[in-house]
Design a protein around this motif. Structure first.
Motif, PDB file in Angstrom:
ATOM      1  N   ASP A   1      -1.258   0.141  14.304  1.00 40.57           N
ATOM      2  CA  ASP A   1      -0.899  -1.423  14.394  1.00 40.57           C
ATOM      3  C   ASP A   1      -0.853  -2.186  13.069  1.00 40.57           C
ATOM      4  N   LEU A   2      -1.885  -1.873  12.064  1.00 39.03           N
ATOM      5  CA  LEU A   2      -1.567  -2.431  10.633  1.00 39.03           C
ATOM      6  C   LEU A   2      -0.401  -2.051  10.152  1.00 39.03           C
ATOM      7  N   TYR A   3       0.233  -0.806  10.564  1.00 42.77           N
ATOM      8  CA  TYR A   3       1.483  -0.386   9.781  1.00 42.77           C
ATOM      9  C   TYR A   3       2.547  -1.122  10.065  1.00 42.77           C
ATOM     10  N   LEU A   4       2.546  -1.543  11.556  1.00 45.40           N
ATOM     11  CA  LEU A   4       3.561  -2.161  12.434  1.00 45.40           C
ATOM     12  C   LEU A   4       3.614  -3.366  12.062  1.00 45.40           C
ATOM     13  N   ARG A   5       2.535  -3.970  11.908  1.00 44.05           N
ATOM     14  CA  ARG A   5       2.533  -5.634  11.240  1.00 44.05           C
ATOM     15  C   ARG A   5       2.929  -5.732   9.850  1.00 44.05           C
ATOM     16  N   TYR A   6       2.632  -4.734   9.072  1.00 44.68           N
ATOM     17  CA  TYR A   6       3.018  -4.783   7.628  1.00 44.68           C
ATOM     18  C   TYR A   6       4.488  -4.530   7.633  1.00 44.68           C
ATOM     19  N   ARG A   7       5.307  -3.874   8.536  1.00 45.36           N
ATOM     20  CA  ARG A   7       6.782  -3.763   8.521  1.00 45.36           C
ATOM     21  C   ARG A   7       7.274  -4.883   9.017  1.00 45.36           C
ATOM     22  N   HIS A   8       6.673  -5.766   9.654  1.00 50.65           N
ATOM     23  CA  HIS A   8       7.612  -6.541  10.572  1.00 50.65           C
ATOM     24  C   HIS A   8       6.718  -8.124  10.338  1.00 50.65           C
ATOM     25  N   SER A   9       6.259  -8.194   8.934  1.00 54.21           N
ATOM     26  CA  SER A   9       5.521  -9.366   8.858  1.00 54.21           C
ATOM     27  C   SER A   9       6.363 -10.667   9.127  1.00 54.21           C
ATOM     28  N   THR A  10       5.506 -11.706   9.064  1.00 55.78           N
ATOM     29  CA  THR A  10       6.390 -13.098   9.425  1.00 55.78           C
ATOM     30  C   THR A  10       5.597 -14.138   8.538  1.00 55.78           C
ATOM     31  N   PRO A  11       6.397 -14.750   7.538  1.00 53.91           N
ATOM     32  CA  PRO A  11       5.685 -15.897   6.737  1.00 53.91           C
ATOM     33  C   PRO A  11       5.060 -17.099   7.619  1.00 53.91           C
ATOM     34  N   PHE A  12       4.164 -17.550   7.057  1.00 51.80           N
ATOM     35  CA  PHE A  12       3.469 -18.592   7.664  1.00 51.80           C
ATOM     36  C   PHE A  12       3.955 -20.047   7.155  1.00 51.80           C
ATOM     37  N   GLY A  13       4.622 -19.992   6.112  1.00 49.82           N
ATOM     38  CA  GLY A  13       5.063 -21.149   5.340  1.00 49.82           C
ATOM     39  C   GLY A  13       4.030 -21.994   4.686  1.00 49.82           C
ATOM     40  N   VAL A  14       2.803 -21.318   4.574  1.00 50.36           N
ATOM     41  CA  VAL A  14       1.495 -21.962   3.987  1.00 50.36           C
ATOM     42  C   VAL A  14       0.972 -21.123   2.964  1.00 50.36           C
TER      43      VAL A  14
ATOM     44  N   LEU B   1      -2.498 -11.853   6.641  1.00 50.28           N
ATOM     45  CA  LEU B   1      -2.684 -11.339   7.919  1.00 50.28           C
ATOM     46  C   LEU B   1      -1.919 -10.016   8.153  1.00 50.28           C
ATOM     47  N   PHE B   2      -0.738  -9.842   7.373  1.00 48.74           N
ATOM     48  CA  PHE B   2      -0.123  -8.744   7.926  1.00 48.74           C
ATOM     49  C   PHE B   2       0.035  -7.819   6.747  1.00 48.74           C
ATOM     50  N   GLN B   3       0.288  -8.051   5.562  1.00 45.94           N
ATOM     51  CA  GLN B   3       0.243  -6.863   4.398  1.00 45.94           C
ATOM     52  C   GLN B   3      -0.965  -6.469   3.868  1.00 45.94           C
ATOM     53  N   PHE B   4      -1.819  -7.282   3.501  1.00 49.33           N
ATOM     54  CA  PHE B   4      -3.145  -7.145   3.020  1.00 49.33           C
ATOM     55  C   PHE B   4      -3.944  -6.077   3.715  1.00 49.33           C
ATOM     56  N   PRO B   5      -4.205  -6.216   5.039  1.00 54.64           N
ATOM     57  CA  PRO B   5      -4.980  -5.235   5.517  1.00 54.64           C
ATOM     58  C   PRO B   5      -4.215  -3.807   5.518  1.00 54.64           C
ATOM     59  N   ALA B   6      -3.220  -3.873   5.649  1.00 54.70           N
ATOM     60  CA  ALA B   6      -2.372  -2.393   5.653  1.00 54.70           C
ATOM     61  C   ALA B   6      -2.547  -1.887   3.984  1.00 54.70           C
ATOM     62  N   VAL B   7      -2.163  -2.813   3.165  1.00 57.63           N
ATOM     63  CA  VAL B   7      -2.483  -2.132   1.677  1.00 57.63           C
ATOM     64  C   VAL B   7      -3.868  -1.675   1.465  1.00 57.63           C
ATOM     65  N   LYS B   8      -4.741  -2.385   2.083  1.00 51.57           N
ATOM     66  CA  LYS B   8      -6.472  -1.965   1.905  1.00 51.57           C
ATOM     67  C   LYS B   8      -6.397  -0.861   2.614  1.00 51.57           C
ATOM     68  N   ALA B   9      -5.984  -0.521   3.756  1.00 51.07           N
ATOM     69  CA  ALA B   9      -6.190   0.716   4.523  1.00 51.07           C
ATOM     70  C   ALA B   9      -5.362   1.993   3.740  1.00 51.07           C
ATOM     71  N   GLY B  10      -4.248   1.748   3.197  1.00 54.00           N
ATOM     72  CA  GLY B  10      -3.488   2.651   2.362  1.00 54.00           C
ATOM     73  C   GLY B  10      -4.240   3.189   1.097  1.00 54.00           C
ATOM     74  N   TYR B  11      -4.797   2.017   0.410  1.00 56.40           N
ATOM     75  CA  TYR B  11      -5.610   2.456  -0.716  1.00 56.40           C
ATOM     76  C   TYR B  11      -6.946   3.171  -0.347  1.00 56.40           C
ATOM     77  N   SER B  12      -7.514   2.679   0.572  1.00 58.40           N
ATOM     78  CA  SER B  12      -8.756   3.449   1.151  1.00 58.40           C
ATOM     79  C   SER B  12      -8.408   4.866   1.506  1.00 58.40           C
ATOM     80  N   PHE B  13      -7.413   5.218   1.793  1.00 53.20           N
ATOM     81  CA  PHE B  13      -6.932   6.925   2.333  1.00 53.20           C
ATOM     82  C   PHE B  13      -6.777   7.312   1.109  1.00 53.20           C
TER      83      PHE B  13
END
Length: 910
Positions: free
Chosen positions: A124-137, A150-162
């Motif tokens: 789910d982290l990977y899918l949200r990373y690929r299809h992220s939507t900006p908040f405008g804030v 909300l979308f990219q940072f959790p996936a990057v952390k998971a990739g780094y950890s792996f």
């Protein structure tokens, strides 16, 4: 290969096949279910992403290990095997290395499988990373868009950890190989490395340290979720101590990594180990000691000055994350100007005051409308319908079948015969019969239509009761409903369920549900269908695993008389910068989806109720086509969409503190609110929000509103009340009404205490208690009417061993006045005089007829005469019915009214 080895391999093969079959079985039957509900895309997307992610990560993990195995196995180690090497009383010999070398690849393969499985859970982290939507804030510290967190940072952390732990595991795995080969030896006072082993291990450690430098860079973003300061998020110490330290650590980790990579060209470990020691020392000082000292000696003495900008950030972003920034603030004067004329202007509000609490009403429904022991009412919901052209609030409950309560729990009964519940019960919230029971708009089996409502498809195959599975379309007949001494049977005519069809599928489902009866039953035909995931929450969670669901699905009767369940669904996240977290939610939430489930067909439809939410827009990109716009929901169902209670409670809890936007006020908690705590079922717990139909001050018409009052912290007077609007065009809007700070407005606990202290009420309650009755106090409701506040509390009686609560009295409190009468009309008359609105009387009482004397000012003689006549009529009615206890009680009331009338007649006239 000898016979024993072949037998072992065969046994292992059989066990492997059983494991594969055991996992493939629910996989395939779930696929059939997704085809039934039309959500194949969710299933395929999840399975494909999990498989590819697990496969790629597993192969990378395996490749890293294999490369290190090959490198560690090549060449010779000169000083090895000169003599047997003893470690912990175990002598290492060359044969041990041979065994280790042969087992290295299988061990690496097994470890890679586990690594792939662990990595696949981040699909789910990977899918949200690929299809992220900006908040405008943007966040206030680094200027990144909120969507990054909300979308990219959790996936990057998971990739780094792996990757980091892959390198660590590879280093440990390689060290074990060199240890078996004696390239690494534990010698007295030292750890000896062969040159080849030293070079190899130095490269691995150097790569891990270079990656750790990137980890320190990611840790800078983690400061946005720091709990160190007075408010959640990066504080003064985090920004001025931790952040500079992390920048230094990035440089030091990079230099230490390069030093280890250079070790093969140096004579020893001294330079590399020195860099590592410096890195650890700076980490301890920069991330632990220095921030603590700065907090204690710099920040704490000047906390409000230094933390002010960070408090402002916390307040701003918390309000944004929970949708509190759009709350409209209004003033509520709480005047004591409520009159009969004002009540008449707010006739619809008065007629919709809720007199039936869901707890006693649930017991009453169970006693008078369950009909059979195997029917259950799980919950009572509040909703609104147009009844004879009027906007009316009603209580509604589904009559569900509970297979665990069947008199004969054989397999055929549970799964083939008793397959569904039947119908709903609908009653207005404000009317009662002479016996103190609810009046019904829809009741009985089959459902009797009333007040313009009808149920044409009463069968409930899907509901809140978690019956396991049902098989329909069999040779046998399904039980439909009881009718006197006979039963009425039916056959399912809908599209719900998965076709069983072939013998193969029968075997498949027999294995899935672990019963041979399903396979051997002669009643199941090729046209039979099996229904599973029948519980509403399970069904929607399975169809949309990316959503969190409200705890309270509610049932709706459509215009055509069909039954539908509506479930509120939420998107949530735990990575909104500077936002205060809530347990079980994270720190961001939106009610972005309304799920509708057909109680007969089992179809699931998801409608986007908050298209402005970037999270649901991201999921709409991940699963295109499964989410529909709210405008696509049928109009008669859309009229019953309501603001969800779970979300409202979360927002109210956060708003207690975060209505204070001034940093100074927030820091001192000068205006902290709390949700009143009330005694409910013998336990003190926070007051529950309640739905009601009222006309908000300044608004042109009545609306369906969710309300919750606030009191100041550790005080009992009212501070404000929060309202959530459920009707179009104002759906989803929150309004808070602030009470004047310069005067006392009684809160729920204060009103409740005054009710308990009232002499007449206390005497009556004591009398009932002596007769062995169980007194049930209903929820105390604060009903705003224009610029005033009216408190209403129903009172129920039930036999000590009975489960049939009857509504006996209505208690009203307004200003300094309290009244307790048999009807809402009589209580209103006791306080305001005159005649109450026509629809608030007892359901079968004469409109306008008052009840027994209240606790307030003496009534007029004409009113006393009317009371006497009413008691006389009731006494005669009870006499005809042979109800001697009620007859005696009415005579006592008649005597009391006549005495009061006599005393007034003897008083001198002025």
């Amino acid at each position: 290969m000898d016979r024993q080895s072949r037998g072992l391999l065969i046994l292992l093969g059989i066990v492997g096949l059983l494991i594969i079959f055991n996992n493939a079985l629910p996989f395939y039957t779930d696929w059939l279910w997704y085809q039934e509900v039309g959500f194949e895309r969710v299933f395929v997307t999840k399975v494909v992403t999990q498989s590819l992610l697990g496969l790629v990560c597993g192969l990378v993990f395996f490749a890293v290990l294999v490369i290190n195995i090959v490198v560690a196995s090549r060449g010779t180690i000169r000083e090895a095997w000169l003599q047997p090497y003893e470690v912990f009383e175990f002598t290492l010999r060359p044969i041990h290395w041979e065994i280790g070398r042969r087992l290295a690849i299988p061990a690496a393969l097994l470890a890679s499988v586990f690594a792939g499985l662990i990595a696949s859970s981040s699909w789910d982290l990977y899918l949200r990373y690929r299809h992220s939507t900006p908040f405008g804030v943007n966040d206030p510290l680094y200027g990144q868009d909120i969507g990054f967190y909300l979308f990219q940072f959790p996936a990057v952390k998971a990739g780094y950890s792996f990757v980091f732990w892959t390198l660590i595991f590879a280093a440990l795995f390689t060290a074990a190989l060199y240890f078996l080969r004696q390239g690494i030896q534990v010698r007295p006072r030292t750890l000896w490395f062969a040159p080849r082993a030293r070079a190899h291990m130095a490269v691995l450690i150097g790569l891990a340290l270079l990656l750790k430098a990137y980890g320190y860079r990611l840790a800078m973003y983690d400061l946005l979720y720091s709990p160190r300061g007075v408010a959640f998020g990066a504080s003064y110490a985090d920004v001025h101590a931790n952040l500079p330290a992390l920048n230094v650590l990035v440089v030091l980790a990079s230099l230490a990594g390069l030093a280890f990579l250079a070790t093969p060209f140096l004579r020893g470990w001294r330079v590399a180990l020195g860099g590592l020691i410096v890195l650890v020392g700076v980490s301890i000082l920069g991330q632990g000691v220095y921030p603590s000292l700065l907090q204690r000696f710099r920040v704490t003495p000047n906390e409000i000055v230094l933390e002010r900008p960070y408090i402002e950030m916390n307040v701003k972003y918390t309000r944004l994350a929970y949708g509190l920034d759009k709350i409209e603030e209004r003033e509520f004067p709480a005047e004591e100007g409520l009159t009969r004329e004002v009540l008449a202007r707010n006739d619809a509000t008065v007629k919709n005051i809720r007199l039936w609490d869901h707890r006693p009403l649930l017991s009453t429904y169970g006693q008078v409308q369950a009909i059979r022991t195997y029917y259950d009412f799980v919950d009572v919901d509040n909703d609104r319908y147009r009844i004879d052209g009027e906007y009316r609030q009603v209580s509604i409950a589904a009559r569900e079948l509970n297979s665990r309560s069947l008199p004969s729990r054989i397999w055929i009964n549970e799964h083939l015969v008793y397959t569904h519940g039947y119908g709903v019960v609908v009653s207005p919230v404000n009317t009662i019969t002479r016996e103190g029971l609810p009046e019904f708009f829809i009741k009985d089996i089959p459902p009797r239509p009333g007040a313009g409502l009808k149920v044409t498809r009463p069968e409930l195959y899907y509901g809140e009761v978690s019956n396991e599975y049902a098989i329909v379309g069999t040779k046998g007949r399904e039980f439909d409903y009881p009718s006197g001494d006979q039963n009425v049977y039916t056959s399912y005519q809908g599209r719900g369920g998965v076709p069983i069809g072939s013998l193969w599928r029968k075997a498949l489902f027999a294995a899935r549900f672990q019963t041979t009866k399903l396979l051997l039953s002669q009643d199941i035909t090729p046209g039979s269908r099996i229904m599973y995931y029948r519980r509403i929450q399970d069904r929607v969670e399975k169809a949309a695993p990316f959503l969190k669901l409200d705890r309270d699905p509610y049932i709706v009767v459509s215009r055509e008389g069909r039954l539908f369940w509506i479930v509120d669904a939420y998107t949530s996240n735990a990575y909104y910068p500077y936002s205060e977290p809530t347990r079980g939610v994270g720190n961001y939430i939106r009610n972005s989806v309304k799920a509708v489930v057909d109680a007969y067909q089992g179809s699931v439809d998801l409608y986007i109720s908050d298209p402005a939410d970037p999270v649901i827009r991201t999921y709409d990109k991940i699963y295109p086509g499964i989410l529909k716009p709210l405008s696509a929901m049928p109009e008669d169902l859309r009229a019953h969409v309501r603001y969800p209670q779970d979300l409202f409670i979360i927002q109210a809890r956060i708003y207690r503190t975060y209505h204070m936007e001034d940093p100074q006020v927030f820091y001192n908690k000068e205006d902290l609110w709390q949700i009143p705590r009330m005694a409910i079922e013998g336990r003190e717990q926070p007051m529950e929000p309640y739905y009601t139909i009222i006309r908000l001050p300044g608004e042109p018409r009545e609306e369906f509103i969710l309300i919750l009052p606030f009191t100041p912290n550790r005080k009992e007077n009212l501070a404000a009340w929060l309202a959530a609007r459920s009707d179009e065009p104002h759906y989803g809007k929150l309004v808070v009404y602030n009470f004047p700070k310069q005067k006392l407005v009684f809160g729920p606990n204060q009103v409740d205490a005054r009710i308990n202290q009232d002499a007449e009420i206390s005497k009556q309650l004591s009398l009932w208690g002596q007769r062995g009755s169980q007194i049930i106090r209903g929820n105390l409701l604060a009903i705003p009417i224009e610029r005033s506040l009216l408190y209403v509390s129903p009172l129920y009686l039930a036999a000590e061993k009975g489960q049939l609560p009857e509504l006996k009295r209505i208690i009203l409190a307004y200003g300094s006045q309290i009244a307790m009468e048999e009807t809402l009309e009589a209580s209103l008359t006791a306080i305001f005089g005159g005649r109450a609105p026509r629809a608030v009387a007892r359901a079968d009482a004469t409109p306008g007829a008052p009840a027994a004397p209240g606790a307030q000012a003496a009534p007029a003689p004409t009113r006393l005469a009317a009371q006497a006549l009413e008691h006389y009529r009731r006494a005669q009615s009870n006499l005809r019915e042979g109800n001697w206890a009620a007859y005696g009680e009415e005579l006592k009331k008649l005597e009391g009214v006549l005495k009061t009338l006599s005393e007034q007649d003897q008083q001198p006239r002025r």
